[in-house]
Design a protein around this motif. Structure first.
Motif, PDB file in Angstrom:
ATOM      1  N   THR A 145       1.445  62.140  -8.228  1.00  0.00           N
ATOM      2  CA  THR A 145       1.777  60.756  -7.983  1.00  0.00           C
ATOM      3  C   THR A 145       2.608  60.215  -9.120  1.00  0.00           C
ATOM      4  N   THR A 146       3.634  59.434  -8.798  1.00  0.00           N
ATOM      5  CA  THR A 146       4.429  58.790  -9.820  1.00  0.00           C
ATOM      6  C   THR A 146       4.060  57.322  -9.938  1.00  0.00           C
ATOM      7  N   GLY A 147       3.312  56.800  -8.969  1.00  0.00           N
ATOM      8  CA  GLY A 147       2.887  55.418  -9.040  1.00  0.00           C
ATOM      9  C   GLY A 147       3.953  54.489  -8.504  1.00  0.00           C
ATOM     10  N   GLY A 148       3.597  53.696  -7.505  1.00  0.00           N
ATOM     11  CA  GLY A 148       4.523  52.710  -6.995  1.00  0.00           C
ATOM     12  C   GLY A 148       5.484  53.251  -5.967  1.00  0.00           C
ATOM     13  N   ALA A 149       6.383  52.393  -5.505  1.00  0.00           N
ATOM     14  CA  ALA A 149       7.333  52.749  -4.463  1.00  0.00           C
ATOM     15  C   ALA A 149       8.707  52.238  -4.845  1.00  0.00           C
ATOM     16  N   GLN A 150       9.734  52.767  -4.179  1.00  0.00           N
ATOM     17  CA  GLN A 150      11.105  52.320  -4.366  1.00  0.00           C
ATOM     18  C   GLN A 150      11.703  51.968  -3.025  1.00  0.00           C
ATOM     19  N   ASP A 151      12.213  50.724  -2.915  1.00  0.00           N
ATOM     20  CA  ASP A 151      12.872  50.302  -1.681  1.00  0.00           C
ATOM     21  C   ASP A 151      12.019  50.594  -0.450  1.00  0.00           C
ATOM     22  N   GLY A 152      10.725  50.286  -0.561  1.00  0.00           N
ATOM     23  CA  GLY A 152       9.832  50.493   0.577  1.00  0.00           C
ATOM     24  C   GLY A 152       9.449  51.928   0.822  1.00  0.00           C
ATOM     25  N   LYS A 153       9.720  52.796  -0.141  1.00  0.00           N
ATOM     26  CA  LYS A 153       9.369  54.204   0.009  1.00  0.00           C
ATOM     27  C   LYS A 153       8.523  54.655  -1.169  1.00  0.00           C
ATOM     28  N   VAL A 154       7.689  55.659  -0.924  1.00  0.00           N
ATOM     29  CA  VAL A 154       6.836  56.203  -1.971  1.00  0.00           C
ATOM     30  C   VAL A 154       7.229  57.652  -2.240  1.00  0.00           C
ATOM     31  N   PHE A 155       7.163  58.045  -3.508  1.00  0.00           N
ATOM     32  CA  PHE A 155       7.470  59.416  -3.904  1.00  0.00           C
ATOM     33  C   PHE A 155       6.517  60.385  -3.223  1.00  0.00           C
ATOM     34  N   SER A 156       7.065  61.399  -2.570  1.00  0.00           N
ATOM     35  CA  SER A 156       6.198  62.377  -1.901  1.00  0.00           C
ATOM     36  C   SER A 156       6.467  63.804  -2.349  1.00  0.00           C
ATOM     37  N   GLY A 157       7.329  63.993  -3.347  1.00  0.00           N
ATOM     38  CA  GLY A 157       7.490  65.334  -3.868  1.00  0.00           C
ATOM     39  C   GLY A 157       8.873  65.622  -4.405  1.00  0.00           C
ATOM     40  N   LYS A 158       8.988  66.785  -5.022  1.00  0.00           N
ATOM     41  CA  LYS A 158      10.254  67.225  -5.609  1.00  0.00           C
ATOM     42  C   LYS A 158      10.344  68.737  -5.467  1.00  0.00           C
ATOM     43  N   VAL A 159      11.554  69.228  -5.264  1.00  0.00           N
ATOM     44  CA  VAL A 159      11.791  70.664  -5.092  1.00  0.00           C
ATOM     45  C   VAL A 159      12.966  71.086  -5.957  1.00  0.00           C
ATOM     46  N   SER A 160      12.819  72.206  -6.645  1.00  0.00           N
ATOM     47  CA  SER A 160      13.941  72.859  -7.317  1.00  0.00           C
ATOM     48  C   SER A 160      13.949  74.314  -6.882  1.00  0.00           C
ATOM     49  N   SER A 161      15.032  74.737  -6.259  1.00  0.00           N
ATOM     50  CA  SER A 161      15.121  76.123  -5.804  1.00  0.00           C
ATOM     51  C   SER A 161      16.530  76.655  -5.999  1.00  0.00           C
ATOM     52  N   ALA A 162      16.707  77.935  -5.720  1.00  0.00           N
ATOM     53  CA  ALA A 162      17.957  78.628  -6.016  1.00  0.00           C
ATOM     54  C   ALA A 162      19.036  78.450  -4.962  1.00  0.00           C
ATOM     55  N   SER A 163      18.764  77.751  -3.859  1.00  0.00           N
ATOM     56  CA  SER A 163      19.827  77.470  -2.886  1.00  0.00           C
ATOM     57  C   SER A 163      19.674  76.052  -2.341  1.00  0.00           C
ATOM     58  N   PRO A 164      20.782  75.368  -2.078  1.00  0.00           N
ATOM     59  CA  PRO A 164      20.699  74.026  -1.492  1.00  0.00           C
ATOM     60  C   PRO A 164      19.962  74.023  -0.158  1.00  0.00           C
ATOM     61  N   GLU A 165      20.172  75.078   0.635  1.00  0.00           N
ATOM     62  CA  GLU A 165      19.544  75.131   1.961  1.00  0.00           C
ATOM     63  C   GLU A 165      18.025  75.181   1.848  1.00  0.00           C
ATOM     64  N   ALA A 166      17.513  75.961   0.894  1.00  0.00           N
ATOM     65  CA  ALA A 166      16.066  76.078   0.724  1.00  0.00           C
ATOM     66  C   ALA A 166      15.467  74.791   0.185  1.00  0.00           C
ATOM     67  N   THR A 167      16.148  74.162  -0.776  1.00  0.00           N
ATOM     68  CA  THR A 167      15.658  72.885  -1.310  1.00  0.00           C
ATOM     69  C   THR A 167      15.568  71.842  -0.206  1.00  0.00           C
ATOM     70  N   LYS A 168      16.589  71.745   0.630  1.00  0.00           N
ATOM     71  CA  LYS A 168      16.578  70.767   1.718  1.00  0.00           C
ATOM     72  C   LYS A 168      15.459  71.064   2.708  1.00  0.00           C
ATOM     73  N   ALA A 169      15.169  72.348   2.936  1.00  0.00           N
ATOM     74  CA  ALA A 169      14.069  72.704   3.837  1.00  0.00           C
ATOM     75  C   ALA A 169      12.742  72.196   3.287  1.00  0.00           C
ATOM     76  N   GLY A 170      12.515  72.371   1.986  1.00  0.00           N
ATOM     77  CA  GLY A 170      11.279  71.889   1.377  1.00  0.00           C
ATOM     78  C   GLY A 170      11.169  70.382   1.384  1.00  0.00           C
ATOM     79  N   ILE A 171      12.267  69.707   1.099  1.00  0.00           N
ATOM     80  CA  ILE A 171      12.261  68.231   1.106  1.00  0.00           C
ATOM     81  C   ILE A 171      11.929  67.707   2.504  1.00  0.00           C
ATOM     82  N   ALA A 172      12.497  68.323   3.531  1.00  0.00           N
ATOM     83  CA  ALA A 172      12.233  67.884   4.908  1.00  0.00           C
ATOM     84  C   ALA A 172      10.750  68.001   5.242  1.00  0.00           C
ATOM     85  N   ILE A 173      10.104  69.057   4.784  1.00  0.00           N
ATOM     86  CA  ILE A 173       8.680  69.246   5.060  1.00  0.00           C
ATOM     87  C   ILE A 173       7.851  68.204   4.317  1.00  0.00           C
ATOM     88  N   LEU A 174       8.185  67.934   3.061  1.00  0.00           N
ATOM     89  CA  LEU A 174       7.457  66.916   2.302  1.00  0.00           C
ATOM     90  C   LEU A 174       7.605  65.543   2.946  1.00  0.00           C
TER      91      LEU A 174
END
Length: 561
Positions: free
Chosen positions: A20-49
């Motif tokens: 948790t990062t605490g709080g929200a931004q523009d009506g949204k709450v932080f739900s995760g972060k991904v760092s991976s070796a390809s843009p396609e894989a990172t976007k896949a993880g973000i979509a699931i989160l």
């Protein structure tokens, strides 16, 4: 929000962190972060989160997507290991995803048979690991099909070649040409390598993943897929049988190794993996003179080389006694007292590919995942119907019996340098990382941890800093376009032989030889990410609309009894 980082990377590894990062931004709450070796894989993880999945859900999606979008480093027929920290005050654990040698091996095996082709392949663990992770630790909010779907889409529609992946195709593409299936997929029709910006599609892999999405991962071991793998092996001289696949053991859930570094706890992978060597490097750094570690300069690089020479030397000359009964031996090897003794006097590797990625979700869970098919493009051969590349982990075994667990035997775990790591402070994860790169994994992870703790410039600076590595006790590899006189003089005084990598996949500044760290660091109350500039990596942040107070999902933070 997606942040593009500079260049490509080498090994397949991933990390997932929920917090948790605490709080929200523009009506949204932080739900995760991904760092991976390809843009396609990172976007896949973000979509699931953003669908409400937890870090385990995202890790599964990233793992499968990486296997398709960075095929030189990992894939469905490789090895995957997960280090999971459920969150503050909870107990971390490892999903021990080792591969295994076949149960029946012929006499007179040669080194060449273990390098490429179907005889170089161990029984894969990745489908088993992902299936177990989903069954035991997923959120329950995202279906298995939804987790596999991004990889299916990447295989069907293709991925766009980035600078690192182009270099992999260029320098290793010729080794794929003898195998028609691999060549048809990963080499252009005119025999040339794919270029930056071109699209690589894998329709046969899409067929495989569609079946796995529909009937489940177990089909890889006991169903139609398993039978077709066994048939391919039999027709082409491979050693894996249907019996090997059907009797592949459930991955064990085990405790990680734990060490410390300047007040931080450091959790990492147990044998047969390389985490203990990484901990020994940190111990030597901590027990030696502290001068010179807080600045990213020549003196720091020399200090790192000395610590690496000691720890890699221990691994070479005094390896672990067992991959299963190792507690007493490892406890001695990673003690502070041993580091002090090693400092009183100094007592080979092959090129490797792999990948690592990191994810954080909104509940405080972290997952560090490393996965690989071993060398670039694994065994250099692909399944004729399903198009996946076989791994070549058999090359990790030794043919000569030296009374160590590294010797080739039927149904044995291969030696590995994987060192997925989670660093905690006050019982909460603050740094999650890992790397590809054979023995350079160990060196890269130790350097980034030390930089993050000692230099204190944040996770991106720690990942971007130039790296060093030691081979065969005195061969020093130094990254960067120039080498200063101070470093050259120090290398000479300490009897190092200066070497430069010759893999051909570097640019003028960064070299994937030194790993591909994808890391997340908790800094000033928020999670920051870093994608290694040595690869085509990407950092992404997941946000969800605020509908109620964020709560942990049903299985989020789960841990074994």
């Amino acid at each position: 929000m997606l942040t593009k980082l500079k260049l490509p990377v080498l090994f397949f590894i991933f990390v997932i962190t929920l917090t948790t990062t605490g709080g929200a931004q523009d009506g949204k709450v932080f739900s995760g972060k991904v760092s991976s070796a390809s843009p396609e894989a990172t976007k896949a993880g973000i979509a699931i989160l953003e669908k409400g999945g937890n870090a385990i859900d995202a890790a599964i999606a990233v793992s499968l997507a990486l296997g398709v979008s960075e095929p030189a480093g990992s894939g469905i027929a490789g090895q995957t290991v997960m280090l999971v920290h459920p969150g503050k005050g909870q107990k971390p654990f490892v999903i021990h995803g080792t591969t295994w040698s076949p149960r029946h091996l012929p006499a007179g095996i040669t080194k060449e048979q273990l390098k490429s082709g179907r005889t170089a392949t161990t029984v894969p663990s990745t489908p088993k690991v992902l299936d177990l992770a989903y069954r035991k630790f997923a959120s329950g909010k995202v279906t298995w099909k939804e987790l596999v779907q991004p990889a299916i889409e990447i295989a069907t529609n293709g991925f766009t070649v980035g600078p690192f992946r182009q270099k992999a195709f260029h320098f290793y593409g010729d080794s794929l040409k003898p195998d028609k299936t691999a060549s048809d997929i990963f080499v252009k029709e005119d025999g040339t390598a794919f270029q930056v910006g071109e699209i690589v599609k894998q329709h046969k892999v899409a067929k495989l993943l569609t079946r796995i999405a529909t009937v489940g991962a177990e089909d890889f071991y006991s169903g139609e897929i398993a039978r077709k793998i066994a048939d391919d092996m039999q027709k082409n001289g491979g050693w894996i049988t249907l019996e090997d696949l059907q009797n592949f053991p459930e991955p064990k859930i085990v405790s990680p190794l734990v060490g410390s570094y300047r007040g931080y706890k450091v959790f990492t992978l147990p044998p047969p993996f390389g985490g203990w060597v990484m901990l020994q490097i940190l111990n030597v750094l901590e027990q030696s003179n502290q001068d010179g570690l807080s600045q990213d300069n020549d003196q720091r690089r020399l200090r790192l080389l000395d610590a690496m020479r000691i720890a890699h030397g221990t691994r070479q000359h005094d390896p672990v006694d067992s991959f299963t009964d190792y507690e007493q031996d490892i406890s001695q090897k990673i003690s502070k007292e041993t580091a002090k003794l090693l400092l009183q006097g100094y007592r080979k590797e092959t090129g490797g590919e792999t990948t690592h990625f990191s994810v954080v979700d909104g509940t405080g869970m972290t997952v560090a995942v490393t996965q690989s098919i071993d060398s670039y493009f694994g065994a250099k051969v692909a399944h004729p119907e399903y198009g996946f590349l076989y791994n070549n982990y058999m090359q990790s075994f030794r043919l000569n019996d030296d009374n160590s667990p590294y010797v080739l035997k039927p149904f044995e775990m291969p030696y590995s340098s994987m060192s997925s790591t989670v660093v905690t402070h006050s019982d909460a994860p603050v740094l999650v990382l890992g790397s590809p790169g054979s023995a350079r994994i160990i060196s890269a992870v130790a350097q980034v941890v030390s930089h993050w703790v000692d230099v204190q410039q944040g996770v991106k600076h720690a990942v971007d800093a130039y790296r060093v590595h030691v081979v065969a006790d005195n061969q020093a590899y130094v990254e960067g376009p120039t080498i200063g006189n101070g470093l050259l003089q120090g290398l000479a005084q300490k009897s190092y032989v200066l070497k430069r990598p010759k893999y051909g996949v570097s640019d003028s500044q960064y070299d994937p030889y030194f790993g591909g760290v994808h890391a997340l660091g908790f800094q000033k109350g928020v999670w920051e990410g870093a994608a290694d500039p040595r690869r085509d990596g990407l950092v992404g942040t997941a946000w969800q609309k605020v509908t109620a107070s964020p709560q942990s999902t049903a299985k989020s933070g789960a841990r074994p009894n």
